[in-house]
Design an enzyme around this catalytic site. Structure first.
Site, PDB file in Angstrom:
ATOM      1  N   ASP A 132      -9.143  -3.809  14.592  1.00  0.00           N
ATOM      2  CA  ASP A 132      -8.946  -2.431  14.132  1.00  0.00           C
ATOM      3  C   ASP A 132      -8.524  -2.496  12.665  1.00  0.00           C
ATOM      4  O   ASP A 132      -7.368  -2.266  12.315  1.00  0.00           O
ATOM      5  CB  ASP A 132      -7.875  -1.752  14.986  1.00  0.00           C
ATOM      6  CG  ASP A 132      -7.737  -0.268  14.681  1.00  0.00           C
ATOM      7  OD1 ASP A 132      -8.650   0.291  14.050  1.00  0.00           O
ATOM      8  OD2 ASP A 132      -6.701   0.323  15.052  1.00  0.00           O
TER       9      ASP A 132
ATOM     10  N   GLN B 247       0.842  -1.180   0.000  1.00  0.00           N
ATOM     11  CA  GLN B 247       0.000   0.000   0.000  1.00  0.00           C
ATOM     12  C   GLN B 247       0.887   1.242   0.000  1.00  0.00           C
ATOM     13  O   GLN B 247       2.091   1.163   0.220  1.00  0.00           O
ATOM     14  CB  GLN B 247      -0.904   0.016   1.234  1.00  0.00           C
ATOM     15  CG  GLN B 247      -0.126  -0.018   2.538  1.00  0.00           C
ATOM     16  CD  GLN B 247      -0.993  -0.296   3.737  1.00  0.00           C
ATOM     17  OE1 GLN B 247      -2.209  -0.185   3.692  1.00  0.00           O
ATOM     18  NE2 GLN B 247      -0.376  -0.671   4.848  1.00  0.00           N
TER      19      GLN B 247
ATOM     20  N   ALA C 216      -4.559 -11.082   8.537  1.00  0.00           N
ATOM     21  CA  ALA C 216      -5.329 -11.485   9.712  1.00  0.00           C
ATOM     22  C   ALA C 216      -6.113 -12.779   9.485  1.00  0.00           C
ATOM     23  O   ALA C 216      -6.136 -13.662  10.355  1.00  0.00           O
ATOM     24  CB  ALA C 216      -6.282 -10.353  10.118  1.00  0.00           C
TER      25      ALA C 216
ATOM     26  N   ASP D  44      -0.223   0.818  13.804  1.00  0.00           N
ATOM     27  CA  ASP D  44       0.240   2.131  14.258  1.00  0.00           C
ATOM     28  C   ASP D  44       0.500   2.165  15.754  1.00  0.00           C
ATOM     29  O   ASP D  44       1.089   3.118  16.276  1.00  0.00           O
ATOM     30  CB  ASP D  44      -0.779   3.215  13.888  1.00  0.00           C
ATOM     31  CG  ASP D  44      -2.199   2.842  14.295  1.00  0.00           C
ATOM     32  OD1 ASP D  44      -2.409   2.430  15.451  1.00  0.00           O
ATOM     33  OD2 ASP D  44      -3.107   2.965  13.448  1.00  0.00           O
TER      34      ASP D  44
ATOM     35  N   GLU E 255      -0.351  -7.520  12.176  1.00  0.00           N
ATOM     36  CA  GLU E 255      -0.385  -6.427  11.203  1.00  0.00           C
ATOM     37  C   GLU E 255       0.113  -6.928   9.858  1.00  0.00           C
ATOM     38  O   GLU E 255       1.117  -7.644   9.774  1.00  0.00           O
ATOM     39  CB  GLU E 255       0.483  -5.264  11.693  1.00  0.00           C
ATOM     40  CG  GLU E 255       0.774  -4.198  10.657  1.00  0.00           C
ATOM     41  CD  GLU E 255      -0.470  -3.499  10.125  1.00  0.00           C
ATOM     42  OE1 GLU E 255      -0.527  -3.255   8.895  1.00  0.00           O
ATOM     43  OE2 GLU E 255      -1.386  -3.199  10.928  1.00  0.00           O
TER      44      GLU E 255
END
Length: 544
Positions: free
Chosen positions: A403, A275, A384, A329, A349
């Protein structure tokens, strides 16, 4: 394998379809035409993939963008093929002009699409859909030009030595399909990672122009008048000049476009392979903002409000072991580690570059409380869904915090599926709790309640709630062209047993933006918007 030609059946060819006057042997000339077919097919598929990739990144919803590009382009190819029938009498000249136009339009398409998005994306009215209309226009124009190639190339190869139509079509399509294979593989594995979308498509246009010009001006130059040769040469040189200028200026253009989108306070901008990561502000009193693929993920103005609402209600109970899905983050983990009794936090992550940025960037690491220096925090770099499938099935976590990106983003749809929540349920202890960011309630109400219905279908008992949302006006949802940000955040709290009551841990840290009363009001506000009778979203039938 391309077989030797077979003679065409007897019949008088059209008066303009006589044998071409070639400077080479017929076999070599025929090979050059097929080589040009190969190159043009590779370039055409790169243009197509570039439009899909860039539109998915800029506009969002990759399934919709791919459907629009492919359907419009295939339709336009049919129209272009029919239109080319009237150009066969000047096949060489028409093909030369066609390739110059295709190189120009295809080579500049990415910069034009990005420019419209960057400089008009926040306009209202008709311009709000500018990127979408331009996407359709480019798909139509490129499809028309690609569709006109095959009839003209068919005419050129027949003029070298006439053969039966079936054999000629088979040879052309063989070269065309192999070229498409090479172009399709070159785009994701070579052009995109090494050159990026803008430079990659400019290089493709350059190759396209050189191949088309070389074939016509080299092999079929005797079919053209002296004036036509000079005009075609001038046109190709002009196209190459435009593409060369674009290549030289592409870095400056990208920098200016990025500033138009994010402002002139960009500190970090990188393409990670997964990304685009952009970090703005965070110095001299300016609020920090973290963008992932152009969508606002963290705003220093209000991130405490979001992360407190996400984490604290789920921590009301046992919370010795906590799993955070996403949240690279470190901000969700920061809120978790504020609670006493937390022995271990596992963060899963996808992008290691986000974790590295959260560790090393002074402003972001200060915002997350330097959580990556806490010995209780353990990071796993993995997708995930895959991690949940391969994790031990023994219930291990008191709290799971999802999240994750918005459910409307195509790549995230499976992370909001019944199968995904079934995998999470296996890892929850009998009294464990799961909290999910489910998107805004007011602007995407149906998607929010679909998340709730999906979690219930997976055997979880749910309690939805919402809190007041974003101070920043930058859109954070699946559609990057939205000019207004959602004004609330919606969450779903769930448990294996009875539906959990949103509350705050009486022994935990006092959140700055939440109270017991405000949580009850948040639950009532969400419940007032409930849509009944929605079907769960699954892997094979996504509902978002």
């Amino acid at each position: 394998m391309i077989e030797p030609h077979a003679p065409a059946p007897p019949g008088a060819p059209p008066p303009w379809a006589g044998p071409a006057r070639l400077p080479l042997r017929q076999g070599t000339g025929r090979f050059m035409v097929l080589a040009c077919v190969f190159v043009c097919a590779a370039c055409g598929l790169v243009y197509e993939l570039e439009l899909v990739a860039l539109a998915s990144y800029l506009i969002g919803d990759s399934v919709t963008q791919a459907s629009v590009v492919l359907s419009v382009m295939v339709f336009a190819m049919g129209i272009g093929s029919l239109a080319a029938k009237g150009l066969r009498w000047r096949a060489a000249a028409a093909f030369g002009v066609l390739e110059a136009l295709l190189a120009l339009v295809g080579g500049c398409s990415a910069m034009a699409l990005y420019a419209v998005f960057a400089w008009t994306g926040d306009w209202d009215g008709l311009w709000a859909s500018g990127p979408r209309w331009l996407l359709v226009a480019f798909s139509l124009a490129i499809g028309l030009l690609i569709g006109a190639e095959v009839p003209l190339l068919m005419e050129l190869i027949q003029r070298i030595r006439r053969q039966d139509a079936g054999g000629a079509v088979a040879d052309l399509f063989a070269a065309d399909y192999v070229g498409a294979l090479v172009g399709g593989l070159a785009f994701p594995f070579l052009l995109l990672p090494l050159l990026g979308q803008l430079t990659g498509v400019i290089l493709t246009g350059t190759v396209n122009a050189v191949a088309g010009g070389a074939l016509v001006l080299g092999l079929f130059r005797r079919d053209l008048t002296r004036r036509a040769r000079w005009l075609l040469l001038t046109a190709n040189l002009a196209v190459l000049g435009v593409l060369a200028t674009a290549a030289v200026l592409v870095d400056d253009f990208e920098r200016a476009a990025r500033e138009a989108v994010y402002g002139n306070d960009v500190r970090v901008a990188m393409q990670t392979g997964l990304q685009e990561v952009v970090l703005t502000g965070g110095t001299h009193g300016r609020p920090l903002s973290l963008f992932l693929d152009g969508r606002l993920r963290v705003s220093g103005r209000d991130e405490h409000r979001y992360h407190e609402a996400l984490v604290h209600p789920a921590m009301n109970g046992l919370h010795a072991r906590v799993l955070v899905l996403g949240g690279g983050d470190g901000l969700a983990a920061r809120e978790v580690l504020r609670h006493r009794g937390v022995r271990r936090v596992d963060v899963v992550e996808l992008d290691p570059a986000v974790v590295d940025l959260a560790r090393r960037d002074p402003a972001l690491s200060r915002l997350n409380g330097h959580v990556y220096g806490d010995a209780r925090l353990h990071v796993t770099t993995a997708e995930a869904f895959w991690w949940l499938r391969t994790a031990a099935t023994v219930p291990a976590y008191d709290v799971v915090i999802a999240d994750l990106p918005d459910p409307g983003i195509t790549a995230s749809t499976k992370l909001y599926s019944e199968e995904f929540y079934g995998l999470v349920r296996r890892l929850l202890t009998p009294d464990g709790r799961l909290v999910v960011r489910a998107g805004p309630v007011t602007s995407r109400c149906r998607a929010f309640w679909t998340v709730d219905a999906t979690m219930r279908a997976a055997g979880l008992h749910t309690t939805p709630y919402s809190v007041g949302g974003r101070d920043s006006g930058f859109a954070a949802g699946p559609d990057r062209t939205a000019s207004r940000a959602p004004r609330d955040w919606g969450f779903v709290l769930a448990a294996r047993g009875a539906s959990p009551e949103p509350g705050l841990d009486p022994r935990g840290p006092g959140p700055a933006t939440l109270t017991q009363e405000s949580l009850r009001a948040a639950q009532r506000a969400a419940e007032a918007t409930r849509i009944k009778g929605l079907t769960a979203s699954t892997l094979v039938h996504p509902r978002y």
